[in-house]
Write an enzyme that holds these catalytic residues in place. Structure first.
Site, short mmCIF file in Angstrom:
data_model
loop_
_atom_site.label_atom_id
_atom_site.label_comp_id
_atom_site.label_asym_id
_atom_site.label_seq_id
_atom_site.Cartn_x
_atom_site.Cartn_y
_atom_site.Cartn_z
N MET A 9 0.84 -1.21 0.00
CA MET A 9 0.00 0.00 0.00
C MET A 9 0.87 1.26 0.00
O MET A 9 0.38 2.37 0.22
CB MET A 9 -0.94 0.00 1.21
CG MET A 9 -1.91 -1.17 1.17
SD MET A 9 -3.43 -0.88 2.08
CE MET A 9 -2.80 -0.65 3.74
N LEU A 29 6.66 3.31 1.70
CA LEU A 29 7.54 2.15 1.87
C LEU A 29 8.58 2.35 2.97
O LEU A 29 9.07 3.45 3.19
CB LEU A 29 8.23 1.83 0.55
CG LEU A 29 7.28 1.57 -0.63
CD1 LEU A 29 8.08 1.32 -1.91
CD2 LEU A 29 6.36 0.38 -0.34
N HIS A 85 9.11 -3.44 3.63
CA HIS A 85 8.76 -3.60 2.21
C HIS A 85 10.01 -3.88 1.38
O HIS A 85 10.00 -4.72 0.48
CB HIS A 85 8.11 -2.33 1.65
CG HIS A 85 6.83 -1.93 2.30
ND1 HIS A 85 6.69 -0.76 3.01
CD2 HIS A 85 5.61 -2.53 2.34
CE1 HIS A 85 5.44 -0.64 3.45
NE2 HIS A 85 4.76 -1.70 3.06
N GLN A 117 -10.47 -2.81 1.67
CA GLN A 117 -10.03 -3.50 2.89
C GLN A 117 -10.08 -2.59 4.12
O GLN A 117 -9.65 -3.00 5.19
CB GLN A 117 -8.63 -4.10 2.70
CG GLN A 117 -7.51 -3.10 2.60
CD GLN A 117 -6.21 -3.76 2.18
OE1 GLN A 117 -6.06 -4.26 1.06
NE2 GLN A 117 -5.24 -3.79 3.09
N ASP A 146 2.09 -9.29 8.97
CA ASP A 146 0.63 -9.44 8.87
C ASP A 146 0.34 -10.95 8.80
O ASP A 146 0.01 -11.48 7.74
CB ASP A 146 0.13 -8.71 7.62
CG ASP A 146 0.48 -7.23 7.68
OD1 ASP A 146 -0.30 -6.46 8.24
OD2 ASP A 146 1.57 -6.85 7.20
N SER A 188 6.23 -0.30 10.21
CA SER A 188 4.89 -0.22 9.65
C SER A 188 4.68 1.19 9.11
O SER A 188 5.16 2.16 9.71
CB SER A 188 3.85 -0.51 10.74
OG SER A 188 2.56 -0.10 10.30
N ARG A 204 2.05 2.70 9.34
CA ARG A 204 1.21 3.37 10.34
C ARG A 204 2.02 3.90 11.52
O ARG A 204 1.49 4.68 12.31
CB ARG A 204 0.11 2.42 10.83
CG ARG A 204 -0.98 2.19 9.77
CD ARG A 204 -2.17 1.43 10.33
NE ARG A 204 -3.30 1.44 9.42
CZ ARG A 204 -3.63 0.44 8.59
NH1 ARG A 204 -2.91 -0.66 8.57
NH2 ARG A 204 -4.68 0.55 7.79
P1 AMP Z 1 1.38 -2.97 3.44
O1 AMP Z 1 1.96 -1.89 2.58
O2 AMP Z 1 1.25 -2.61 4.87
O3 AMP Z 1 0.12 -3.56 2.84
O4 AMP Z 1 2.44 -4.16 3.41
C1 AMP Z 1 2.85 -4.73 2.20
C2 AMP Z 1 3.62 -5.99 2.50
O5 AMP Z 1 4.77 -5.69 3.30
C3 AMP Z 1 2.80 -7.01 3.28
O6 AMP Z 1 3.07 -8.31 2.81
C4 AMP Z 1 3.32 -6.83 4.69
O7 AMP Z 1 3.19 -7.98 5.49
C5 AMP Z 1 4.78 -6.52 4.43
N1 AMP Z 1 5.36 -5.83 5.59
C6 AMP Z 1 4.86 -4.73 6.21
N2 AMP Z 1 5.63 -4.41 7.26
C7 AMP Z 1 6.62 -5.33 7.32
C8 AMP Z 1 7.74 -5.54 8.20
N3 AMP Z 1 7.98 -4.74 9.24
N4 AMP Z 1 8.53 -6.59 7.95
C9 AMP Z 1 8.30 -7.42 6.90
N5 AMP Z 1 7.28 -7.27 6.05
C10 AMP Z 1 6.44 -6.24 6.25
#
Ligand code: AMP
Length: 289
Positions: A33, A36, A40, A70, A160, A195, A197
């Site tokens: 999303m 980054l 990511h 979502q 996640d 994250s 967030r």
């Molecule tokens: P998101 O942008 O939050 O939807 O995350 C995209 C992908 O990155 C998803 O597969 C997440 O599980 C992964 N992700 C997010 N944060 C982390 C992290 N701290 N370590 C590893 N993977 C992550």
């Protein structure tokens, strides 16, 4: 490293990916999303490696799409952080070839859209109960991104954990024929899981967020010491979070794949946490020894 090519139109993206795949190119995909961070980027570096593992240069793909389906009505869709220019520079550093970033969600959900992917039991409980409709939105958009990109391998983060199990189940049940790879959680130096967030946290809240990973590690330590009662371990985590002023959404010890609550903490049992720090909802998880 050169900036990846940015594609805005999902139909154009689908044509590009189909041509590559039909030409025998190995394709790896990282759906995100955006906004980054190093979590990511670790997925993207692994995608680069896996795309090239077929003996010739493959195609490393990333998607950046804040998927409205979502998010619940009271959630943070409108204020979710975005930074496309910064993201493209980061994608370049991680060797991404092509980025899909649909400009308008309507280009992903065309008029007349009416097909949804509902994954069963693993979508229930935990975040599934607290965020009704969330995993239906996730499964549907990931199914669409897999269909648009037709990757050989797709990479997701262990951060996640429930989402990863939902995606694994969907790919198996619907014969999607893509290898799903889960990648370890990348953390800040103090232990906080990275994250997008985390950007919501105020300067006062940020140091307190470390309570989550600390409480999980403490549970891990107690389990190593022989504590096997999931209720005791979960209660210890909850107490630590509340002590640091967080509001617990859930703390559960579950089987790593079925996500059913366990009667006894075994090696591999997963401790999953969701907690609010102010308005910010944070999640984290850890395997017990
Ligand atoms: P998101 O942008 O939050 O939807 O995350 C995209 C992908 O990155 C998803 O597969 C997440 O599980 C992964 N992700 C997010 N944060 C982390 C992290 N701290 N370590 C590893 N993977 C992550």
């Amino acid at each position: 490293m050169s900036t990846p090519e940015l594609i805005r139109d999902p139909a154009e993206w689908q044509r590009r990916c189909a041509t590559a795949r039909d030409g025998g190119t190995r394709i790896a995909l990282v759906p995100t999303m955006g906004y980054l961070h190093d979590g990511h980027l670790s997925l993207m570096r692994e995608a680069r490696h896996r795309a090239d593992s077929g003996g010739r240069a493959g195609l490393s793909l990333a998607t950046i799409f804040v998927n409205p389906t979502q998010f619940g009505p009271a959630e943070d869709l409108a204020r979710y952080p975005r930074d496309l220019d910064g993201d493209l520079a980061k994608c370049a550093s991680a060797g991404v070839d092509l980025v899909l970033a649909p400009e308008d969600p309507k280009s992903m959900y065309l008029p007349g859209f009416q097909t949804w992917v509902e994954v069963g039991e693993v979508s229930k409980g935990l975040c599934g109960d607290r965020r009704p409709g969330h995993f239906r939105g996730v499964a549907t958009v990931v199914a669409k991104l897999l269909g648009l990109s037709r990757p050989h391998v797709a990479l997701f983060g262990d951060k996640d954990w429930q989402q990863l199990q939902v995606i694994r189940r969907m790919v198996l049940d619907l014969d999607m024929g893509v290898e799903v790879v889960g990648m370890p959680i990348i953390r800040e130096p103090d232990g906080l899981a990275r994250s997008s967030r985390n950007a919501y946290l105020s300067a006062e809240e940020r140091p307190r967020a470390v309570a989550i990973s600390r409480a999980l590690r403490e549970a891990q330590r107690r389990a190593s010491g022989g504590e096997r009662d999931p209720r005791d371990l979960a209660a210890g985590i909850s107490r630590a979070l509340e002590g640091a002023g967080l509001r617990v959404d859930y703390v559960e010890l579950v089987h790593p794949e079925t996500l059913r609550p366990v009667e006894r903490a075994e090696p591999g049992t997963r401790a999953l946490v969701a907690a609010f720090l102010g308005r910010t909802r944070l999640i984290d998880n850890l395997a017990l020894p």
